[in-house]
Scaffold this motif. Structure first.
Motif, short mmCIF file in Angstrom:
data_model
loop_
_atom_site.label_atom_id
_atom_site.label_comp_id
_atom_site.label_asym_id
_atom_site.label_seq_id
_atom_site.Cartn_x
_atom_site.Cartn_y
_atom_site.Cartn_z
N MET A 130 -2.36 -12.77 -0.13
CA MET A 130 -2.71 -11.37 -0.32
C MET A 130 -2.04 -10.46 0.72
O MET A 130 -1.55 -9.38 0.36
N PRO A 131 -2.01 -10.85 2.00
CA PRO A 131 -1.25 -10.01 2.95
C PRO A 131 0.20 -9.80 2.52
O PRO A 131 0.74 -8.71 2.69
N LEU A 132 0.83 -10.82 1.96
CA LEU A 132 2.22 -10.67 1.53
C LEU A 132 2.35 -9.78 0.29
O LEU A 132 3.31 -9.02 0.17
N PHE A 133 1.37 -9.88 -0.61
CA PHE A 133 1.38 -8.97 -1.76
C PHE A 133 1.28 -7.52 -1.29
O PHE A 133 2.00 -6.64 -1.78
N VAL A 134 0.38 -7.26 -0.35
CA VAL A 134 0.21 -5.90 0.16
C VAL A 134 1.46 -5.48 0.92
O VAL A 134 1.91 -4.32 0.83
N PHE A 138 -6.00 -21.91 3.20
CA PHE A 138 -4.57 -21.82 3.48
C PHE A 138 -3.89 -20.79 2.58
O PHE A 138 -3.12 -19.94 3.05
N ILE A 139 -4.18 -20.85 1.29
CA ILE A 139 -3.56 -19.91 0.35
C ILE A 139 -3.96 -18.48 0.66
O ILE A 139 -3.13 -17.57 0.69
N TYR A 140 -5.25 -18.26 0.93
CA TYR A 140 -5.73 -16.90 1.17
C TYR A 140 -5.35 -16.38 2.55
O TYR A 140 -5.58 -15.21 2.85
N SER A 141 -4.78 -17.23 3.39
CA SER A 141 -4.35 -16.76 4.71
C SER A 141 -3.06 -15.97 4.66
O SER A 141 -2.71 -15.26 5.60
N PHE A 142 -2.32 -16.07 3.53
CA PHE A 142 -1.03 -15.37 3.51
C PHE A 142 -0.70 -14.70 2.18
O PHE A 142 0.07 -13.73 2.15
N ASP A 159 12.29 -11.47 -5.15
CA ASP A 159 11.91 -11.94 -6.48
C ASP A 159 11.33 -13.36 -6.41
O ASP A 159 10.33 -13.67 -7.07
N GLY A 160 11.98 -14.20 -5.62
CA GLY A 160 11.47 -15.55 -5.45
C GLY A 160 10.12 -15.58 -4.77
O GLY A 160 9.24 -16.37 -5.13
N LEU A 161 9.94 -14.69 -3.79
CA LEU A 161 8.66 -14.62 -3.09
C LEU A 161 7.55 -14.20 -4.04
O LEU A 161 6.44 -14.74 -3.99
N LYS A 162 7.84 -13.24 -4.92
CA LYS A 162 6.84 -12.82 -5.91
C LYS A 162 6.43 -13.99 -6.78
O LYS A 162 5.23 -14.19 -7.05
N TYR A 163 7.39 -14.76 -7.23
CA TYR A 163 7.10 -15.91 -8.09
C TYR A 163 6.21 -16.92 -7.36
O TYR A 163 5.21 -17.40 -7.92
N ILE A 164 6.56 -17.22 -6.12
CA ILE A 164 5.78 -18.19 -5.35
C ILE A 164 4.35 -17.69 -5.14
O ILE A 164 3.38 -18.45 -5.28
N LEU A 165 4.19 -16.42 -4.83
CA LEU A 165 2.86 -15.86 -4.60
C LEU A 165 2.02 -15.88 -5.87
O LEU A 165 0.82 -16.14 -5.81
N ILE A 166 2.65 -15.60 -7.01
CA ILE A 166 1.92 -15.66 -8.28
C ILE A 166 1.42 -17.07 -8.56
O ILE A 166 0.28 -17.28 -9.01
#
Length: 212
Positions: free
Chosen positions: A54-58, A48-52, A16-23
């Motif tokens: 979207m991969p983490l969302f997928v 830097f942001i795009y390096s991780f 849940d925390g990871l989702k929040y950070i990614l958003i």
């Protein structure tokens, strides 16, 4: 008297925390996107942001994926397809003021590309996870990802084909790690290294497109 037992599902607060950070990073990435070529700091932060993110969302989409048969999966994703079509039409109208074959088939920079790719991943996985060993599938997916960099970059926005192929390995890794978050170190290198490759390629592709 029948006793009814209610199954309680324990939420993973770390995810849940990871989702929040990614958003938050998604919002930040889109905020600095217009100025990413104006100075080095914006370019660095954007890369830097795009390096991780979207991969983490997928990866999370694969982690929460429930294995189903193709027919059942097809029924389950109908609402997702509807949302994808409606949002894509809305974005095309806002961006171009009209609908055409070109802007309906092009998903290069539209927010709906992820929804369309998610449809592909779920349908493909309902078949591939059934007939192909998931570890072998990861190898195949990585090979296809590499080839997609070379052969379909020119048509990458067509029906979100390029991103679907290039991010699918993260979906597979997410599924492999279901209930195995202790193996994060084992699979984390794949996610990070692949994300960096995608990041630098997409950044370069956008720069070439912007300058042409």
């Amino acid at each position: 008297m029948k006793l009814q037992f209610q199954r309680t599902v324990k939420r993973n607060r770390s995810l849940d925390g990871l989702k929040y950070i990614l958003i938050v990073f998604v919002v930040l990435g889109h905020f600095i996107e217009p100025s990413r070529y104006d100075n080095r700091m914006s370019c660095f932060l954007y890369s830097f942001i795009y390096s991780f993110h979207m991969p983490l969302f997928v990866w999370m989409s694969g982690y929460f994926y429930k294995k189903r048969g193709f027919g059942e999966e097809l029924r389950k994703i109908i609402p997702l397809i509807e949302v994808c079509i409606i949002s894509h039409i809305g974005f095309a109208l806002l961006r171009d003021g009209r609908l055409s074959v070109g802007n309906m088939l092009f998903f290069g920079y539209t927010p709906s590309w992820y929804l369309l790719s998610l449809v592909y991943w779920r349908l493909a996985s309902s078949l591939l996870f059934k007939y192909v060993d998931v570890r072998k599938l990861l190898i195949y997916a990585l090979v296809v990802e590499i080839f997609s960099f070379v052969f379909i970059n020119k048509y990458g926005g067509l029906l979100s084909l390029m991103r679907t192929l290039q991010f699918y390995p993260y979906f597979v890794v997410g599924y492999m790690m279901k209930n195995r978050l202790g193996n994060m170190n084992k699979y984390g290198k794949i996610i990070l290294s692949g994300g960096n490759c995608d990041c630098f390629y997409i950044a370069d592709f956008k720069q070439v497109t912007a300058s042409s």
